[in-house]
Design an enzyme around this catalytic site. Structure first.
Site, mmCIF file in Angstrom:
data_model
loop_
_atom_site.group_PDB
_atom_site.id
_atom_site.type_symbol
_atom_site.label_atom_id
_atom_site.label_comp_id
_atom_site.label_asym_id
_atom_site.label_seq_id
_atom_site.Cartn_x
_atom_site.Cartn_y
_atom_site.Cartn_z
ATOM 1 N N GLY A 15 -21.290 32.539 -38.436
ATOM 2 C CA GLY A 15 -22.522 32.256 -37.689
ATOM 3 C C GLY A 15 -23.045 33.507 -37.002
ATOM 4 O O GLY A 15 -23.421 33.487 -35.830
ATOM 5 N N SER A 17 -25.647 35.627 -37.780
ATOM 6 C CA SER A 17 -27.005 36.156 -38.006
ATOM 7 C C SER A 17 -27.810 36.223 -36.718
ATOM 8 O O SER A 17 -28.892 36.808 -36.687
ATOM 9 C CB SER A 17 -27.735 35.299 -39.048
ATOM 10 O OG SER A 17 -27.786 33.947 -38.624
ATOM 11 N N ASP A 68 -21.461 27.924 -45.669
ATOM 12 C CA ASP A 68 -21.536 26.842 -44.680
ATOM 13 C C ASP A 68 -20.088 26.563 -44.270
ATOM 14 O O ASP A 68 -19.269 26.193 -45.128
ATOM 15 C CB ASP A 68 -22.180 25.627 -45.373
ATOM 16 C CG ASP A 68 -22.291 24.417 -44.465
ATOM 17 O OD1 ASP A 68 -21.584 24.358 -43.440
ATOM 18 O OD2 ASP A 68 -23.076 23.515 -44.812
ATOM 19 N N VAL A 69 -19.759 26.734 -43.005
ATOM 20 C CA VAL A 69 -18.347 26.579 -42.600
ATOM 21 C C VAL A 69 -17.840 25.151 -42.816
ATOM 22 O O VAL A 69 -16.626 24.925 -42.809
ATOM 23 C CB VAL A 69 -18.089 27.030 -41.136
ATOM 24 C CG1 VAL A 69 -18.369 28.516 -40.971
ATOM 25 C CG2 VAL A 69 -18.867 26.193 -40.128
ATOM 26 N N ASN A 95 -17.058 31.683 -34.840
ATOM 27 C CA ASN A 95 -18.130 31.636 -33.846
ATOM 28 C C ASN A 95 -19.177 30.570 -34.152
ATOM 29 O O ASN A 95 -19.829 30.066 -33.236
ATOM 30 C CB ASN A 95 -18.794 33.023 -33.788
ATOM 31 C CG ASN A 95 -20.110 32.994 -33.050
ATOM 32 O OD1 ASN A 95 -20.154 32.995 -31.824
ATOM 33 N ND2 ASN A 95 -21.225 32.927 -33.791
ATOM 34 N N TYR A 158 -19.762 17.597 -28.686
ATOM 35 C CA TYR A 158 -19.526 19.041 -28.511
ATOM 36 C C TYR A 158 -18.246 19.293 -27.719
ATOM 37 O O TYR A 158 -17.418 20.141 -28.083
ATOM 38 C CB TYR A 158 -20.748 19.639 -27.810
ATOM 39 C CG TYR A 158 -20.764 21.143 -27.683
ATOM 40 C CD1 TYR A 158 -21.106 21.949 -28.772
ATOM 41 C CD2 TYR A 158 -20.479 21.764 -26.476
ATOM 42 C CE1 TYR A 158 -21.155 23.326 -28.644
ATOM 43 C CE2 TYR A 158 -20.527 23.139 -26.342
ATOM 44 C CZ TYR A 158 -20.864 23.918 -27.431
ATOM 45 O OH TYR A 158 -20.913 25.294 -27.297
ATOM 46 N N ALA A 160 -15.666 17.320 -27.353
ATOM 47 C CA ALA A 160 -14.491 16.928 -28.143
ATOM 48 C C ALA A 160 -14.156 18.008 -29.167
ATOM 49 O O ALA A 160 -12.988 18.361 -29.370
ATOM 50 C CB ALA A 160 -14.752 15.594 -28.844
ATOM 51 N N ALA A 161 -15.203 18.550 -29.808
ATOM 52 C CA ALA A 161 -14.962 19.602 -30.808
ATOM 53 C C ALA A 161 -14.360 20.842 -30.153
ATOM 54 O O ALA A 161 -13.394 21.426 -30.664
ATOM 55 C CB ALA A 161 -16.268 19.953 -31.515
ATOM 56 N N ILE A 191 -24.490 31.517 -21.865
ATOM 57 C CA ILE A 191 -24.808 32.860 -22.341
ATOM 58 C C ILE A 191 -26.231 32.829 -22.905
ATOM 59 O O ILE A 191 -26.589 31.882 -23.621
ATOM 60 C CB ILE A 191 -23.812 33.281 -23.466
ATOM 61 C CG1 ILE A 191 -22.346 33.146 -22.991
ATOM 62 C CG2 ILE A 191 -24.113 34.686 -23.962
ATOM 63 C CD1 ILE A 191 -21.919 34.031 -21.866
HETATM 64 P P1 NAI Z 1 -26.675 30.231 -31.835
HETATM 65 O O1 NAI Z 1 -27.284 28.911 -32.144
HETATM 66 O O2 NAI Z 1 -27.537 31.342 -31.391
HETATM 67 O O3 NAI Z 1 -25.777 30.718 -33.056
HETATM 68 C C1 NAI Z 1 -24.935 29.839 -33.760
HETATM 69 C C2 NAI Z 1 -24.802 30.370 -35.164
HETATM 70 O O4 NAI Z 1 -24.009 29.463 -35.931
HETATM 71 C C3 NAI Z 1 -26.155 30.495 -35.874
HETATM 72 O O5 NAI Z 1 -26.226 31.762 -36.498
HETATM 73 C C4 NAI Z 1 -26.109 29.391 -36.920
HETATM 74 O O6 NAI Z 1 -26.861 29.687 -38.078
HETATM 75 C C5 NAI Z 1 -24.624 29.342 -37.213
HETATM 76 N N1 NAI Z 1 -24.239 28.095 -37.859
HETATM 77 C C6 NAI Z 1 -24.600 26.832 -37.527
HETATM 78 N N2 NAI Z 1 -24.082 25.969 -38.406
HETATM 79 C C7 NAI Z 1 -23.358 26.692 -39.310
HETATM 80 C C8 NAI Z 1 -22.594 26.374 -40.457
HETATM 81 N N3 NAI Z 1 -22.447 25.110 -40.871
HETATM 82 N N4 NAI Z 1 -21.997 27.388 -41.153
HETATM 83 C C9 NAI Z 1 -22.128 28.686 -40.761
HETATM 84 N N5 NAI Z 1 -22.866 29.041 -39.673
HETATM 85 C C10 NAI Z 1 -23.465 28.059 -38.961
HETATM 86 O O7 NAI Z 1 -25.556 29.943 -30.746
HETATM 87 P P2 NAI Z 1 -24.727 30.924 -29.795
HETATM 88 O O8 NAI Z 1 -25.135 30.602 -28.430
HETATM 89 O O9 NAI Z 1 -24.749 32.314 -30.280
HETATM 90 O O10 NAI Z 1 -23.289 30.267 -30.021
HETATM 91 C C11 NAI Z 1 -22.224 30.915 -30.680
HETATM 92 C C12 NAI Z 1 -20.942 30.172 -30.344
HETATM 93 O O11 NAI Z 1 -20.723 30.225 -28.931
HETATM 94 C C13 NAI Z 1 -20.986 28.681 -30.715
HETATM 95 O O12 NAI Z 1 -19.719 28.297 -31.204
HETATM 96 C C14 NAI Z 1 -21.276 28.005 -29.384
HETATM 97 O O13 NAI Z 1 -20.811 26.692 -29.360
HETATM 98 C C15 NAI Z 1 -20.518 28.922 -28.437
HETATM 99 N N6 NAI Z 1 -20.975 28.839 -27.055
HETATM 100 C C16 NAI Z 1 -22.223 29.269 -26.687
HETATM 101 C C17 NAI Z 1 -22.622 29.202 -25.368
HETATM 102 C C18 NAI Z 1 -23.954 29.667 -24.906
HETATM 103 O O14 NAI Z 1 -24.250 29.499 -23.704
HETATM 104 N N7 NAI Z 1 -24.789 30.258 -25.727
HETATM 105 C C19 NAI Z 1 -21.714 28.657 -24.352
HETATM 106 C C20 NAI Z 1 -20.421 28.278 -24.823
HETATM 107 C C21 NAI Z 1 -20.076 28.373 -26.150
#
Ligand code: NAI
Length: 250
Positions: A15, A17, A68-69, A95, A158, A160-161, A191
Site C-alpha cells: 500500500g 503509492s 491486492d493483499v 502497511n 477496523y 478487530a483487524a 497521522i
Molecule cells: P492511505 O489510505 O493513505 O493508504 C493506504 C494504502 O493502502 C493505499 O495506498 C491503498 O491503495 C492501499 N491499499 C488499500 N487496499 C489495498 C489492498 N487490498 N492491497 C494493497 N494495497 C491496498 O492510508 P494511511 O493513512 O497511509 O494508512 C497506512 C496504514 O497506517 C494503514 O494500515 C492504516 O490503517 C494505518 N494507520 C493510519 C493512521 C492514520 O492516522 N493515517 C492511524 C493508524 C494506523
C-alpha cells in the site's frame, strides 16, 4: 552519530503509492535499501500513476509491483518478483489498510469482510509468502493502529483487524526468533494522510484536544520508527507494539 545504513537490503512495502507507505518506501530508499513499492489497482488508475511517480523520483533501486493483499497468489508473485529482482528479501512492511467506519447497527457484512480481509488477512498473506525467503536477521513490521488498542466508536471491523495484527505479530515473533527475524507492530496515532482526511473536522478537533503533543503526526514520524526497527540497533526488540502517537493514551 549513528547513521541508518540499509545498503544491500531489500524492503517490500504494501500500500505504498500514497500516505504512510509512500513515506516509508522513500525513507528506506534514502537509507540505501532496494524498495518494492506495492500498489493496488483502483478503477481510476490513480495508484499505478502515483507508484510510478515515486519510482521515477527515487531513480534507481526501486520498482513498483501491483498486488491486492487480499489475494494470496498475487502476494506470492510479488514476493517472487522482489527476490528475482534483487536476490533477497530482508524487510517486509505490512502497511496496506482501509477503513469502513459504521456503528454495529449500520455495518454491513461487506464492511466487516473488506476490512478484515485487507487489514488482517492481507498481513497474514504477506507474512506467509515472505517467511520462506526472508533473510535470517530480517524484519517484519506490521502497521497496526491506536484503534486496535483503544477501540474507537464506529470501528469494530477496523479495531478487530488491528488488534488481530498485534496478536499475529506476537505469535510470529516467537515462531521466527530461531532465525533472528524480528517481528514488531507499529501503532500510529492520527497521522496526516488521505485516510486521516476522511475523519470529519469536528472529530479531528476532539482528537487533537486529547493528544498531549497537540497535533496529528506526519508520515515521516512513522517512517523514522520503521527505519530504526530495520537497523541492527533494534535487533533485540521483537513481539512489541511500538506506539507513535504524540502521547495519546485515552
Ligand atoms: P492511505 O489510505 O493513505 O493508504 C493506504 C494504502 O493502502 C493505499 O495506498 C491503498 O491503495 C492501499 N491499499 C488499500 N487496499 C489495498 C489492498 N487490498 N492491497 C494493497 N494495497 C491496498 O492510508 P494511511 O493513512 O497511509 O494508512 C497506512 C496504514 O497506517 C494503514 O494500515 C492504516 O490503517 C494505518 N494507520 C493510519 C493512521 C492514520 O492516522 N493515517 C492511524 C493508524 C494506523
Amino acid at each position: 552519530m549513528i547513521l541508518i545504513d540499509l545498503t544491500g537490503k531489500t524492503a517490500l512495502v504494501t500500500g505504498a503509492s500514497q500516505g504512510i507507505g509512500a513515506e516509508i518506501s522513500k525513507t528506506l530508499h534514502r537509507a540505501g535499501a532496494n524498495v518494492v513499492i506495492n500498489y493496488f489497482d483502483d478503477p481510476q488508475g490513480n495508484n499505478v500513476v502515483a507508484a510510478q511517480k515515486i519510482v521515477a523520483e527515487l531513480g534507481d533501486r526501486a520498482i513498483c509491483c501491483e498486488a491486492d493483499v487480499r489475494n494470496a497468489q498475487a502476494v506470492q508473485a510479488m514476493v517472487a518478483q522482489a527476490v528475482a529482482t534483487w536476490g533477497s528479501l530482508d524487510i517486509v512492511v505490512n502497511n496496506a489498510g482501509i477503513i469502513r467506519d459504521r456503528t454495529l447497527k449500520k455495518m454491513t457484512h461487506d464492511d466487516w469482510d473488506s476490512v478484515i480481509s485487507t487489514n488482517l488477512t492481507g498481513v497474514f498473506h504477506l507474512c506467509k509468502a515472505a517467511e520462506p525467503v526472508l533473510a535470517d536477521e530480517g524484519r517484519i513490521i506490521n502497521i497496526a493502529s491506536i484503534a486496535g488498542v483503544f477501540g474507537f466508536f464506529g470501528q469494530s471491523n477496523y479495531a478487530a483487524a488491528k488488534a488481530g495484527v498485534i496478536g499475529l505479530t506476537k505469535v510470529l515473533s516467537r515462531e521466527l526468533a530461531r532465525r533472528k527475524i524480528t517481528v514488531n507492530a507499529v501503532a500510529p496515532g492520527m497521522i496526516h494522510t488521505p485516510m486521516a482526511a476522511t475523519v470529519p473536522p469536528e472529530v479531528q478537533a476532539k482528537m487533537i484536544a486529547s493528544i498531549p503533543l497537540g497535533a496529528f503526526g506526519e508520515p515521516q514520524d512513522i517512517a523514522h520508527m520503521i527505519a530504526f526497527l530495520c537497523r541492527d540497533l533494534a535487533r533485540y526488540i521483537t513481539g512489541q507494539t511500538l506506539h507513535v502517537n504524540g502521547g495519546w493514551h485515552g
